[in-house]
Design a protein around this motif. Sequence first.
Motif, PDB file in Angstrom:
ATOM      1  N   GLU A  38       0.829  -1.191   0.000  1.00 64.51           N
ATOM      2  CA  GLU A  38       0.000   0.000   0.000  1.00 64.51           C
ATOM      3  C   GLU A  38       0.873   1.254   0.000  1.00 64.51           C
ATOM      4  O   GLU A  38       2.101   1.187   0.146  1.00 64.51           O
ATOM      5  CB  GLU A  38      -0.915  -0.009   1.228  1.00 64.51           C
ATOM      6  CG  GLU A  38      -0.165   0.053   2.542  1.00 64.51           C
ATOM      7  CD  GLU A  38      -1.102   0.120   3.734  1.00 64.51           C
ATOM      8  OE1 GLU A  38      -2.317   0.274   3.523  1.00 64.51           O
ATOM      9  OE2 GLU A  38      -0.615   0.030   4.869  1.00 64.51           O
ATOM     10  N   VAL A  74      -1.511  -2.045  -5.329  1.00 64.80           N
ATOM     11  CA  VAL A  74      -2.306  -3.123  -4.762  1.00 64.80           C
ATOM     12  C   VAL A  74      -3.784  -2.744  -4.791  1.00 64.80           C
ATOM     13  O   VAL A  74      -4.153  -1.594  -5.032  1.00 64.80           O
ATOM     14  CB  VAL A  74      -1.888  -3.434  -3.309  1.00 64.80           C
ATOM     15  CG1 VAL A  74      -0.472  -3.961  -3.261  1.00 64.80           C
ATOM     16  CG2 VAL A  74      -2.038  -2.203  -2.421  1.00 64.80           C
ATOM     17  N   MET A  75      -4.600  -3.745  -4.543  1.00 64.35           N
ATOM     18  CA  MET A  75      -6.037  -3.533  -4.400  1.00 64.35           C
ATOM     19  C   MET A  75      -6.513  -4.332  -3.189  1.00 64.35           C
ATOM     20  O   MET A  75      -5.810  -5.224  -2.695  1.00 64.35           O
ATOM     21  CB  MET A  75      -6.781  -3.993  -5.654  1.00 64.35           C
ATOM     22  CG  MET A  75      -6.662  -5.466  -5.937  1.00 64.35           C
ATOM     23  SD  MET A  75      -7.564  -5.953  -7.435  1.00 64.35           S
ATOM     24  CE  MET A  75      -7.189  -7.707  -7.474  1.00 64.35           C
ATOM     25  N   SER A  76      -7.671  -3.997  -2.722  1.00 63.12           N
ATOM     26  CA  SER A  76      -8.254  -4.709  -1.590  1.00 63.12           C
ATOM     27  C   SER A  76      -9.354  -5.624  -2.102  1.00 63.12           C
ATOM     28  O   SER A  76     -10.307  -5.164  -2.740  1.00 63.12           O
ATOM     29  CB  SER A  76      -8.815  -3.716  -0.571  1.00 63.12           C
ATOM     30  OG  SER A  76      -9.324  -4.397   0.554  1.00 63.12           O
ATOM     31  N   LYS A  77      -9.240  -6.900  -1.843  1.00 65.24           N
ATOM     32  CA  LYS A  77     -10.225  -7.888  -2.322  1.00 65.24           C
ATOM     33  C   LYS A  77     -11.437  -7.886  -1.391  1.00 65.24           C
ATOM     34  O   LYS A  77     -11.303  -8.200  -0.193  1.00 65.24           O
ATOM     35  CB  LYS A  77      -9.591  -9.272  -2.382  1.00 65.24           C
ATOM     36  CG  LYS A  77      -8.389  -9.348  -3.319  1.00 65.24           C
ATOM     37  CD  LYS A  77      -7.751 -10.726  -3.326  1.00 65.24           C
ATOM     38  CE  LYS A  77      -8.660 -11.734  -4.006  1.00 65.24           C
ATOM     39  NZ  LYS A  77      -7.982 -13.045  -4.144  1.00 65.24           N
ATOM     40  N   PRO A  78     -12.598  -7.553  -1.914  1.00 62.18           N
ATOM     41  CA  PRO A  78     -13.779  -7.424  -1.044  1.00 62.18           C
ATOM     42  C   PRO A  78     -14.317  -8.750  -0.538  1.00 62.18           C
ATOM     43  O   PRO A  78     -15.113  -8.776   0.403  1.00 62.18           O
ATOM     44  CB  PRO A  78     -14.802  -6.730  -1.954  1.00 62.18           C
ATOM     45  CG  PRO A  78     -14.386  -7.108  -3.341  1.00 62.18           C
ATOM     46  CD  PRO A  78     -12.890  -7.211  -3.313  1.00 62.18           C
ATOM     47  N   ASP A  88      -5.430 -10.893   5.429  1.00 64.73           N
ATOM     48  CA  ASP A  88      -5.055  -9.679   4.710  1.00 64.73           C
ATOM     49  C   ASP A  88      -5.721  -9.658   3.333  1.00 64.73           C
ATOM     50  O   ASP A  88      -5.482 -10.549   2.510  1.00 64.73           O
ATOM     51  CB  ASP A  88      -3.530  -9.629   4.548  1.00 64.73           C
ATOM     52  CG  ASP A  88      -3.045  -8.278   4.061  1.00 64.73           C
ATOM     53  OD1 ASP A  88      -3.885  -7.444   3.675  1.00 64.73           O
ATOM     54  OD2 ASP A  88      -1.816  -8.054   4.066  1.00 64.73           O
ATOM     55  N   PRO A  89      -6.575  -8.672   3.062  1.00 64.65           N
ATOM     56  CA  PRO A  89      -7.257  -8.629   1.764  1.00 64.65           C
ATOM     57  C   PRO A  89      -6.425  -7.994   0.642  1.00 64.65           C
ATOM     58  O   PRO A  89      -6.892  -7.872  -0.488  1.00 64.65           O
ATOM     59  CB  PRO A  89      -8.481  -7.759   2.061  1.00 64.65           C
ATOM     60  CG  PRO A  89      -8.003  -6.807   3.106  1.00 64.65           C
ATOM     61  CD  PRO A  89      -7.019  -7.582   3.944  1.00 64.65           C
ATOM     62  N   THR A  90      -5.190  -7.584   0.945  1.00 65.55           N
ATOM     63  CA  THR A  90      -4.367  -6.878  -0.028  1.00 65.55           C
ATOM     64  C   THR A  90      -3.859  -7.837  -1.101  1.00 65.55           C
ATOM     65  O   THR A  90      -3.334  -8.917  -0.791  1.00 65.55           O
ATOM     66  CB  THR A  90      -3.166  -6.210   0.657  1.00 65.55           C
ATOM     67  OG1 THR A  90      -3.641  -5.368   1.707  1.00 65.55           O
ATOM     68  CG2 THR A  90      -2.369  -5.389  -0.326  1.00 65.55           C
ATOM     69  N   TYR A 115       6.393  -8.438  -0.519  1.00 65.90           N
ATOM     70  CA  TYR A 115       5.204  -7.727  -0.046  1.00 65.90           C
ATOM     71  C   TYR A 115       5.622  -6.811   1.104  1.00 65.90           C
ATOM     72  O   TYR A 115       6.145  -7.257   2.120  1.00 65.90           O
ATOM     73  CB  TYR A 115       4.145  -8.730   0.413  1.00 65.90           C
ATOM     74  CG  TYR A 115       2.942  -8.117   1.092  1.00 65.90           C
ATOM     75  CD1 TYR A 115       2.408  -6.893   0.679  1.00 65.90           C
ATOM     76  CD2 TYR A 115       2.323  -8.766   2.163  1.00 65.90           C
ATOM     77  CE1 TYR A 115       1.308  -6.343   1.306  1.00 65.90           C
ATOM     78  CE2 TYR A 115       1.209  -8.238   2.793  1.00 65.90           C
ATOM     79  CZ  TYR A 115       0.721  -7.016   2.363  1.00 65.90           C
ATOM     80  OH  TYR A 115      -0.382  -6.460   2.992  1.00 65.90           O
ATOM     81  N   ARG A 119       4.660  -3.918   3.968  1.00 68.65           N
ATOM     82  CA  ARG A 119       3.560  -3.391   4.774  1.00 68.65           C
ATOM     83  C   ARG A 119       4.131  -2.615   5.952  1.00 68.65           C
ATOM     84  O   ARG A 119       5.315  -2.753   6.301  1.00 68.65           O
ATOM     85  CB  ARG A 119       2.641  -4.513   5.263  1.00 68.65           C
ATOM     86  CG  ARG A 119       3.345  -5.562   6.100  1.00 68.65           C
ATOM     87  CD  ARG A 119       2.368  -6.659   6.521  1.00 68.65           C
ATOM     88  NE  ARG A 119       3.031  -7.748   7.219  1.00 68.65           N
ATOM     89  CZ  ARG A 119       3.307  -7.754   8.512  1.00 68.65           C
ATOM     90  NH1 ARG A 119       2.967  -6.707   9.279  1.00 68.65           N
ATOM     91  NH2 ARG A 119       3.915  -8.786   9.071  1.00 68.65           N
TER      92      ARG A 119
END
Length: 361
Positions: A158, A296-300, A306-308, A325, A327
């Motif tokens: 992110e 990155v994107m956030s997986k709904p 971790d939804p990243t 990765y 963070r």
Amino acid sequence: NNSFKWIKIYYNVDGRLSFANRFKLKVIFMKAKEKEIVNDIELEMENIKEEKAEVKIMDLPGVGAATAEKLEAAGYDSVLSVAVSTIGGLVDASGVGENVARKMIQAARDNMDMGFESGTDVFNRRQKIEKISFGCSNLDNLLGGGFETGAITECFGEFGSGKTQIAHALAVGCQVQDPTAVAVFIDTENTFRPDRIIDFAKGAGIDPDKALKNVKVARAYNSDHQMLLAEKVGDLVKKGLNVKVVIVDSLTAHFRAEFIGRGTLAVRQQKLNKHMHELLRVADMNNVLVYVTNQVMSKPDVFFGDPTAAIGGHIVAHASTFRIYLRKGKKGSRVAKLIDSPNLPDGEAMFYLETDSIKDF
């Protein structure tokens, strides 16, 4: 001595003998065997080091002056570049037919002797690979001694996780190890900051002005421009620059902005795949480190954990040699997690982003 002379004459530049020359050599060996000197002749053949005639683009079948000019303009400036090309790529670049392109590639591959080799040969070739560091031992240990040349290292995370700071640190770190080293920075998000190069240079104890001069920056305004700049890295190498690091910050920003919606996903991935393979070719042929940052994107649909997830899907994942990765950690630290490597175990490293350096946690 006369036998040695004929052996030298008939030993071809590509290390192989024609049928007629093999027959003539067989006669020489038969005569030599009668004089019991065949062992000496074999030993002499092993010691002969023929200078291979340099084959150029113009020497390939179907390539004239006009075609050679088109190929060089498209980046095919060596026999090796033709040998590793595709038929479609040569057709698009030069306008020749598929049959001619196929003959060109085959002739180039025959000249380069592109076949199987032993594991020992691969091991010996990999001794030329270098490890680039910027003084953070935790990251060095995570990556087996540093960021590896001849490969693509992808860092995703992110905003504010340290991707761009590592890019600036690598641009300076390569110069600490080799004062003649040059870093190429392809900037797609207007993130390059000369003052960060100066800060890291002061922290590393090298001349800030020289460090800035050894960083070649280009601003990419769209995905096509970004891909073109990646192809131009080879031109810098030809000019005699000792390019050690190629940075793309970030890899997917333009692709993400230009291809919107599921209807364009396939086209985007194909184009991104082509770009990644060009970067891999640059890394392999020039023995440079290609460092790319990724959004990155956030997986709904992820409710636990971790939804990243990184942009680019499997295309970028498969093309990257090493994947890290990043963070944010506790107490202002950053955490680097190695999630993919061909030879290293998964692991984590913690570090701090300082004004003039990246330090261990």
